[in-house]
Design an enzyme around this catalytic site. Structure first.
Site, short mmCIF file in Angstrom:
data_model
loop_
_atom_site.label_atom_id
_atom_site.label_comp_id
_atom_site.label_asym_id
_atom_site.label_seq_id
_atom_site.Cartn_x
_atom_site.Cartn_y
_atom_site.Cartn_z
N HIS A 109 0.80 -1.23 0.00
CA HIS A 109 0.00 0.00 0.00
C HIS A 109 0.82 1.27 0.00
CE1 HIS A 109 -4.11 -1.56 0.58
NE2 HIS A 109 -3.49 -2.57 1.14
N LYS A 125 -8.90 13.66 4.33
CA LYS A 125 -8.02 12.48 4.29
C LYS A 125 -7.11 12.57 5.50
CE LYS A 125 -6.72 13.93 0.20
NZ LYS A 125 -6.87 12.65 -0.49
N ARG A 126 -6.35 11.51 5.81
CA ARG A 126 -5.43 11.62 6.92
C ARG A 126 -4.45 12.76 6.71
NH1 ARG A 126 -5.48 7.75 11.19
NH2 ARG A 126 -3.55 8.81 11.82
N LYS A 157 0.60 14.35 1.62
CA LYS A 157 -0.71 14.68 1.05
C LYS A 157 -0.87 16.19 0.83
CE LYS A 157 -3.13 10.62 3.02
NZ LYS A 157 -3.97 10.01 1.97
N THR A 161 -8.56 6.62 -2.33
CA THR A 161 -9.91 6.16 -2.62
C THR A 161 -10.94 7.27 -2.43
OG1 THR A 161 -9.98 5.23 -0.38
CG2 THR A 161 -9.60 3.69 -2.21
N LYS A 190 -14.56 8.38 -4.38
CA LYS A 190 -15.85 8.70 -3.76
C LYS A 190 -16.40 10.01 -4.30
CE LYS A 190 -14.04 6.66 0.50
NZ LYS A 190 -13.33 7.03 1.74
C1 LIG Z 1 -12.07 7.05 2.05
C2 LIG Z 1 -11.56 7.42 3.39
C3 LIG Z 1 -10.20 7.64 3.58
C4 LIG Z 1 -9.19 7.55 2.47
O1 LIG Z 1 -9.02 8.85 1.93
P1 LIG Z 1 -7.82 9.19 0.91
O2 LIG Z 1 -8.10 10.59 0.52
O3 LIG Z 1 -7.97 8.24 -0.23
O4 LIG Z 1 -6.57 9.02 1.66
C5 LIG Z 1 -9.78 7.99 4.85
N1 LIG Z 1 -10.64 8.14 5.87
C6 LIG Z 1 -11.96 7.96 5.71
C7 LIG Z 1 -12.87 8.16 6.87
C8 LIG Z 1 -12.47 7.59 4.47
O5 LIG Z 1 -13.79 7.40 4.32
#
Ligand SMILES: *Cc1c(COP(=O)(O)O)cnc(C)c1O
Length: 767
Positions: free
Chosen positions: A330, A508-509, A514, A616, A620
């Protein structure tokens, strides 16, 4: 599932009587939630039991994290009874939305754990025999609040409202042994309902308990006296999820968690396999295992050990492992690839360590260059190398990521074992991430092209000829979703947003790679431009952030403080209040994400190229009709392939350029050439923002000084980011812009997790 409202309410009433000594009239929310859930669990028992008894070949998805979110609405949706249950409850004066108070099951950090959850749902929906195996943490990912702009963490008591969607299976409990401690592993099984197909798979989460409760007398006979300290230590193993995303923590407790989970799972699987009377050498005919990152890789030496204890030779056991295990990588970041101190590992798990050494010896016997091919070196165990050596398949999670694995991270391994390496681009489930969170939009789509897309997402392409006629409804629904989010944010964050503003979202985290910093600096850059009168007619924009930082990740916490200070500065300035607002939402989690992704106008996916394996959340947003403002990184590359680069907003250095730029990179020169960027950056140290901690100064230094200033090229990419972002903001609201949103939605098909799990099933699991 057939639904009979009268029967259902009678079932609910019966559970209320038996478990809570109350009835529908006197039940509180908590009781009602549990009774509704348990009534549904009872109804679905036969389907679940059938799946458990089936003789099909299965795959076990081994993962330290499952970021499930809230179960109740998703389960009712997949069973096809969400609306029926809502109506039945309404008939007795209850609102189904009250269950929004139920805590998320946040047994994961971010993308990796959420991916596991999406894959379980998609596999069940595709009737693929995939079961999850993980840890039932007592406390999930911490609950986040801000105090004076600083992140504060509190324990996540996710079981506060009970856990009616799990059943404890005491008969399957096993013992897990460490050198200093033996604990009892008790499984809790959660049903995973396929979308309207009667399929029920299982997520089995193991909980650690002291052995005393478990046949104390016979245990003492076998093992001698059980020390009192074991009681204390046993439950500690599954007490809490490590809150680190994409970083390795070399803590022994973490290693205990990993071993605990895989040993319990494998013992359970072997015991059941043996009960069928088959030869363990044929285990791969019945089982395969997907290792979600390096966290569960210790399953490999554990299975070697268990099989030899059952009488197989090392070579036979190795062949079984090679036939069963597969590994998903990952991340390419060195700080996340797990390495364990060999002494610590051999102290804790001597017999498991022996198997690792045996693998190392077998590898040495292959006649390869030992400087390039090793598992143990300088007393460090390299878990990724162990996985690559033994596993039949190694996969990256987006095309660009797999290419980097092949040409850089694991180049030697790829050249030696090219056939092992495959790509499986990540995906998301369209049930939770469109049907459930954006029902009006789903209904609009159903009205145009029918409902086949619920399980065959590429059918959304049929929308393409309808885009023109859909635009007004699309815009109206998005506007309503923005209104809903604005109300939620007003209630939870105390910040008022107008749904007429552009909603520019980065959730995101929090990680330096990022680049939330890039976004934050752009906010200040626009702010000063407006204040100075150099930027005219700035399109009113709400900059929305959501992110948790690992509690020990200083720079990430500094970025949170910075953004909160920027928000304070901007939001308290009446001169810009009709142009911009900034909000950092607290406690970003799956349920918050559901509200946010359907209400966004801009999806910020701005990692330094090469750093984000896939992402991901980008998918979304795309699914909900949002354009991407992003770099050519992770799955953004494939989003552009699918929906057209011209329909998204792409900027920044490419992977190929990054290495060359770093050779001569001098961030100070860039800042000197851009006075407004300089001013934005210097707010960190010039007193514009309150610091009080020295954090902002440290953040400034990381951008401008030291051995590798601005490691993630924030300042390098800044000008191009502003160019493209400004273009986007001024495009917003035009018909052409709205078309882009819908073109993205129509072309999202590839990013269904249904496609991902089918790829795994076909190319790796051979189910
Ligand atoms: C989808 C999701 C992530 C992943 O987000 P990225 O922008 O792809 O890193 C992290 N936390 C939550 C709560 C999510 O639903």
């Amino acid at each position: 599932m057939q639904f009979d409202a009268k029967q259902f309410l009678a079932d609910v009433e019966r559970v209320l009587h038996a478990d809570y000594a109350c009835d529908l009239k006197s039940a509180g929310r908590r009781e009602l939630y549990n009774a509704v859930s348990k009534a549904v669990m009872e109804e679905t028992f036969d389907d679940w039991n059938r799946a458990r008894r089936s003789a099909r070949r299965r795959c076990g998805y081994f993962s330290a994290e499952f970021l499930m979110g809230r179960a109740i609405y998703s389960n009712l949706l997949n069973l096809g009874i969400l609306e029926d249950v809502g109506a039945a409850l309404k008939g007795v004066g209850e609102d189904i939305m009250q269950f929004e108070e139920v805590e998320d099951a946040a047994l994961g950090n971010g993308g990796l754990g959420r991916l596991a959850a999406c894959y379980l749902e998609s596999a069940a929906s595709r009737n693929i025999a995939l079961d999850g195996y993980g840890i039932r943490y007592r406390y999930g990912l911490f609950r986040q609040t801000f105090q004076d702009g600083f992140q504060h963490e509190e324990g996540d008591d996710w079981l506060k409202w009970g856990d009616p969607w799990s059943v404890r299976v005491d008969r399957d409990a096993v013992l897990v042994k460490f050198a200093d401690l033996t604990v009892r592993a008790v499984p809790y099984d959660m049903p995973i309902f396929g979308y309207r197909n009667g399929v029920v798979n299982t997520l089995r989460l193991w909980q650690a308990e002291p052995v005393q409760a478990f046949d104390f007398a016979s245990f003492n006979e076998m093992h001698g006296e059980v020390k009192a300290t074991e009681n204390f230590n046993a439950t500690k193993i599954t007490d809490v999820l490590y809150p680190n995303d994409n970083t390795m923590v070399g803590k022994i407790l973490r290693l205990r968690q990993q071993y605990f989970m895989v040993s319990a799972s494998l013992q359970d699987i072997i015991a059941k396999f043996k009960a069928t009377g088959k030869d363990l050498r044929t285990l791969p005919e019945k089982w395969c295992f997907q290792l979600n990152d390096t966290h569960p890789v210790i399953a490999i030496p554990e299975l070697l050990r268990l099989l030899q204890a059952e009488g197989l030779t090392f070579d036979e056991a190795f062949a079984v492992c090679a036939g069963c295990f597969n590994f998903t990588n990952h991340t390419i970041m060195a700080e996340a690839l797990e390495k364990w101190d060999a002494l610590a590992l051999s102290d804790l798990l001597p017999e498991v360590y022996e198997q690792i050494v045996a693998c190392q010896q077998r590898l040495q016997g292959e006649g390869l260059n030992p400087d390039q091919f090793y598992i143990v070196r300088d007393n460090v165990v390299h878990m990724a190398n162990l996985a690559i050596y033994v596993c039949a398949h190694v996969n990256g999670v987006a095309q660009i990521h797999t290419n980097i694995l092949k040409t850089q991270t694991f180049k030697n391994w790829y050249e030696q074992y090219p056939d092992k390496f495959v790509n499986i681009t990540n995906g998301i489930t369209p049930r939770r991430w469109l049907l459930l969170n954006n029902p009006e939009m789903a209904r609009l789509i159903d009205g145009k092209i029918g409902d086949g897309w619920h399980t065959k997402l590429p059918e959304l392409k049929k929308l393409l000829p309808h885009i023109g006629e859909m635009l007004p409804d699309f815009v109206r629904i998005k506007q309503q979703n923005k209104q809903n989010l604005a109300e939620y944010i007003a209630g939870h964050e105390g910040v008022q947003l107008s749904p007429d503003f552009i909603f520019d979202v980065q959730v995101k985290r929090l990680h330096e790679y990022k680049r939330q910093m890039l976004n934050a600096l752009s906010v200040l850059w626009y702010y000063f431009g407006i204040k100075d009168g150099e930027i005219k007619d700035f399109p009113p924009t709400a900059f929305i952030f959501g992110a948790k930082a690992a509690p020990g990740y200083y720079m990430a916490k500094a970025v949170i403080k910075f953004i909160n200070e920027v928000a304070k500065l901007v939001n308290s300035d009446p001169a810009v209040s009709d142009r911009m607002k900034v909000v950092f939402v607290q406690n970003y989690n799956v349920s918050y994400a559901e509200k946010i992704v359907c209400a966004a106008d801009i999806s910020e996916q701005i990692s330094l190229a090469g750093m984000e394996a896939s992402g991901t959340s980008n998918m979304k947003f795309m699914l909900n009709g949002t354009v991407t403002l992003g770099t050519m990184d992770g799955a953004n590359v494939e989003i552009c392939e699918e929906a057209g680069r011209e329909n998204n907003y792409i900027f920044g250095a490419t992977v190929e350029e990054v290495a060359a730029i770093k050779q001569y990179y001098c961030p100070r020169e860039i800042v000197e050439q851009n006075p407004r960027l300089k001013r934005a950056l210097e707010t960190l140290v010039d007193g514009t923002l309150s610091d009080g901690s020295g954090m902002l100064k440290k953040l400034y230094e990381s951008m401008t000084a030291g051995y590798e200033p601005d490691r993630y090229l924030v300042l390098y990419d800044f000008a191009d980011y502003i160019r493209v972002k400004t273009q986007l903001l001024y495009d917003y609201g035009t018909e052409e812009f709205n078309r882009k949103c819908l073109v993205n939605m129509a072309n999202v098909g590839k990013f269904s997790a249904d496609r991902s799990v089918s790829d795994y099933a076909k190319n790796i699991w051979k189910l």
